[in-house]
Motif scaffolding. Structure first.
Motif, PDB file in Angstrom:
ATOM      1  N   GLY A  47       0.805  -1.144  -0.001  1.00  0.00           N
ATOM      2  CA  GLY A  47       0.133   0.007   0.044  1.00  0.00           C
ATOM      3  C   GLY A  47       0.740   1.351   0.105  1.00  0.00           C
ATOM      4  N   VAL A  48       0.197   2.328   0.021  1.00  0.00           N
ATOM      5  CA  VAL A  48       1.016   3.744   0.088  1.00  0.00           C
ATOM      6  C   VAL A  48       0.365   4.597   1.045  1.00  0.00           C
ATOM      7  N   TYR A  49       1.215   5.162   1.999  1.00  0.00           N
ATOM      8  CA  TYR A  49       0.587   6.356   2.854  1.00  0.00           C
ATOM      9  C   TYR A  49       1.594   7.622   2.190  1.00  0.00           C
ATOM     10  N   LEU A  50       0.750   8.653   1.995  1.00  0.00           N
ATOM     11  CA  LEU A  50       1.388   9.865   1.388  1.00  0.00           C
ATOM     12  C   LEU A  50       1.190  10.896   2.275  1.00  0.00           C
ATOM     13  N   ILE A  51       2.065  11.984   2.437  1.00  0.00           N
ATOM     14  CA  ILE A  51       2.006  13.290   3.259  1.00  0.00           C
ATOM     15  C   ILE A  51       2.476  14.249   2.041  1.00  0.00           C
ATOM     16  N   GLY A  52       1.360  15.239   2.185  1.00  0.00           N
ATOM     17  CA  GLY A  52       1.828  16.400   1.353  1.00  0.00           C
ATOM     18  C   GLY A  52       2.246  17.613   2.065  1.00  0.00           C
ATOM     19  N   TYR A  53       3.265  18.351   1.535  1.00  0.00           N
ATOM     20  CA  TYR A  53       3.884  19.308   2.271  1.00  0.00           C
ATOM     21  C   TYR A  53       3.624  20.588   1.476  1.00  0.00           C
ATOM     22  N   ARG A  58       5.314  22.465   5.565  1.00  0.00           N
ATOM     23  CA  ARG A  58       4.479  22.004   6.785  1.00  0.00           C
ATOM     24  C   ARG A  58       3.564  20.927   6.008  1.00  0.00           C
ATOM     25  N   ALA A  59       3.382  19.977   6.910  1.00  0.00           N
ATOM     26  CA  ALA A  59       2.474  18.747   6.603  1.00  0.00           C
ATOM     27  C   ALA A  59       1.346  19.040   6.633  1.00  0.00           C
ATOM     28  N   VAL A  60       0.439  19.350   5.278  1.00  0.00           N
ATOM     29  CA  VAL A  60      -0.808  19.840   5.292  1.00  0.00           C
ATOM     30  C   VAL A  60      -1.875  18.743   4.770  1.00  0.00           C
ATOM     31  N   ALA A  61      -1.404  17.852   4.245  1.00  0.00           N
ATOM     32  CA  ALA A  61      -2.385  17.007   3.717  1.00  0.00           C
ATOM     33  C   ALA A  61      -1.837  15.164   3.707  1.00  0.00           C
ATOM     34  N   SER A  62      -2.835  14.294   3.512  1.00  0.00           N
ATOM     35  CA  SER A  62      -2.424  13.079   3.667  1.00  0.00           C
ATOM     36  C   SER A  62      -3.364  12.252   3.218  1.00  0.00           C
ATOM     37  N   GLY A  63      -3.281  11.139   2.842  1.00  0.00           N
ATOM     38  CA  GLY A  63      -4.116  10.072   2.063  1.00  0.00           C
ATOM     39  C   GLY A  63      -3.472   8.637   2.209  1.00  0.00           C
ATOM     40  N   ALA A  64      -4.098   7.751   2.004  1.00  0.00           N
ATOM     41  CA  ALA A  64      -3.378   6.282   2.092  1.00  0.00           C
ATOM     42  C   ALA A  64      -4.272   5.352   1.072  1.00  0.00           C
ATOM     43  N   TRP A  65      -3.647   4.349   0.630  1.00  0.00           N
ATOM     44  CA  TRP A  65      -4.576   3.233   0.288  1.00  0.00           C
ATOM     45  C   TRP A  65      -3.815   1.876   0.797  1.00  0.00           C
ATOM     46  N   ARG A  66      -4.738   0.762   1.045  1.00  0.00           N
ATOM     47  CA  ARG A  66      -4.249  -0.262   1.424  1.00  0.00           C
ATOM     48  C   ARG A  66      -5.145  -1.519   0.682  1.00  0.00           C
ATOM     49  N   PRO A  67      -4.555  -2.742   0.508  1.00  0.00           N
ATOM     50  CA  PRO A  67      -4.989  -3.604  -0.371  1.00  0.00           C
ATOM     51  C   PRO A  67      -6.061  -4.436   0.288  1.00  0.00           C
ATOM     52  N   VAL A  68      -7.363  -4.536  -0.184  1.00  0.00           N
ATOM     53  CA  VAL A  68      -8.388  -5.451   0.189  1.00  0.00           C
ATOM     54  C   VAL A  68      -8.833  -6.268  -0.802  1.00  0.00           C
ATOM     55  N   HIS A  96      -7.199  24.707  -2.103  1.00  0.00           N
ATOM     56  CA  HIS A  96      -6.013  24.607  -3.155  1.00  0.00           C
ATOM     57  C   HIS A  96      -5.756  23.490  -4.154  1.00  0.00           C
ATOM     58  N   GLY A  97      -6.618  22.405  -4.023  1.00  0.00           N
ATOM     59  CA  GLY A  97      -6.597  21.366  -4.732  1.00  0.00           C
ATOM     60  C   GLY A  97      -5.767  20.216  -4.264  1.00  0.00           C
ATOM     61  N   HIS A  98      -5.314  20.275  -3.046  1.00  0.00           N
ATOM     62  CA  HIS A  98      -4.476  19.447  -2.536  1.00  0.00           C
ATOM     63  C   HIS A  98      -5.236  18.243  -2.211  1.00  0.00           C
ATOM     64  N   ALA A  99      -6.366  18.075  -2.160  1.00  0.00           N
ATOM     65  CA  ALA A  99      -7.118  16.978  -1.861  1.00  0.00           C
ATOM     66  C   ALA A  99      -7.161  15.787  -3.183  1.00  0.00           C
ATOM     67  N   ARG A 100      -7.373  16.605  -4.148  1.00  0.00           N
ATOM     68  CA  ARG A 100      -7.533  16.170  -5.636  1.00  0.00           C
ATOM     69  C   ARG A 100      -5.846  15.729  -6.093  1.00  0.00           C
ATOM     70  N   THR A 101      -5.050  16.410  -5.559  1.00  0.00           N
ATOM     71  CA  THR A 101      -3.703  15.865  -5.866  1.00  0.00           C
ATOM     72  C   THR A 101      -3.287  14.683  -5.221  1.00  0.00           C
TER      73      THR A 101
END
Length: 162
Positions: A47-53, A58-68, A96-101
């Motif tokens: 899977g992947v865990y992302l942090i957006g700076y 500054r860490a301002v965004a995050s998102g991840a995926w895991r296999p199921v 600012h479009g961070h969630a889309r990114t």
């Protein structure tokens, strides 16, 4: 501009962002996310865990995926699914479009890893999230997993490009 970095679920910035989103869930829903998360679930290539700076580091965004994969007790989940988790943008960085990114990179990395569909859960008190997912090509699906019987949950899916 948002710089995305792959990190571990237990990275200090990930812990900070996860604590913030859990506090928000408790404020809005009265409790935190009920799904259990483990560090290994989000470690590449699983899977992947992302942090957006932001431009200030500054860490301002995050998102991840895991296999199921398919579960006989949960017909909504299929082999090859990637469950999107921990989508969050701090309030001061929204708009600012961070969630889309973040979401686009999660979809890309899940497809590269061989996952065929993205699935996710959000809540009834998160209309902005539901609009984001609809605008990003997600469609409603039956609730799954820990959210299967939660009336506050809304689940969505999207096929991933091969």
């Amino acid at each position: 501009m948002l710089e995305l970095r792959v990190a571990a679920l237990d990275h200090p910035d990930a812990v900070l962002l996860n604590d913030e989103v859990q506090a928000w869930y408790r404020q809005v829903y009265g409790d935190g996310d009920v799904s259990l998360l483990g560090v290994a679930q989000f470690a590449a290539p699983q899977g992947v865990y992302l942090i957006g700076y932001d431009e200030h580091g500054r860490a301002v965004a995050s998102g991840a995926w895991r296999p199921v994969d398919a579960d006989p007790g949960d017909p909504a989940v299929r082999d090859g699914d990637a469950e999107i988790k921990r989508m969050y943008v701090v309030p001061s960085a929204r708009g600012h479009g961070h969630a889309r990114t973040v979401l686009a990179e999660l979809e890309r990395t899940a497809a590269v890893a061989g996952r065929r569909r993205a699935i996710l859960e959000t809540g009834t008190e998160q209309p902005d999230a539901m609009r984001l997912y609809a605008a990003s090509g997600y469609h409603p699906m039956p609730n799954f997993g820990a959210y299967r019987n939660d009336l506050r949950s809304r689940c969505f899916c999207k096929p991933l490009a091969e």
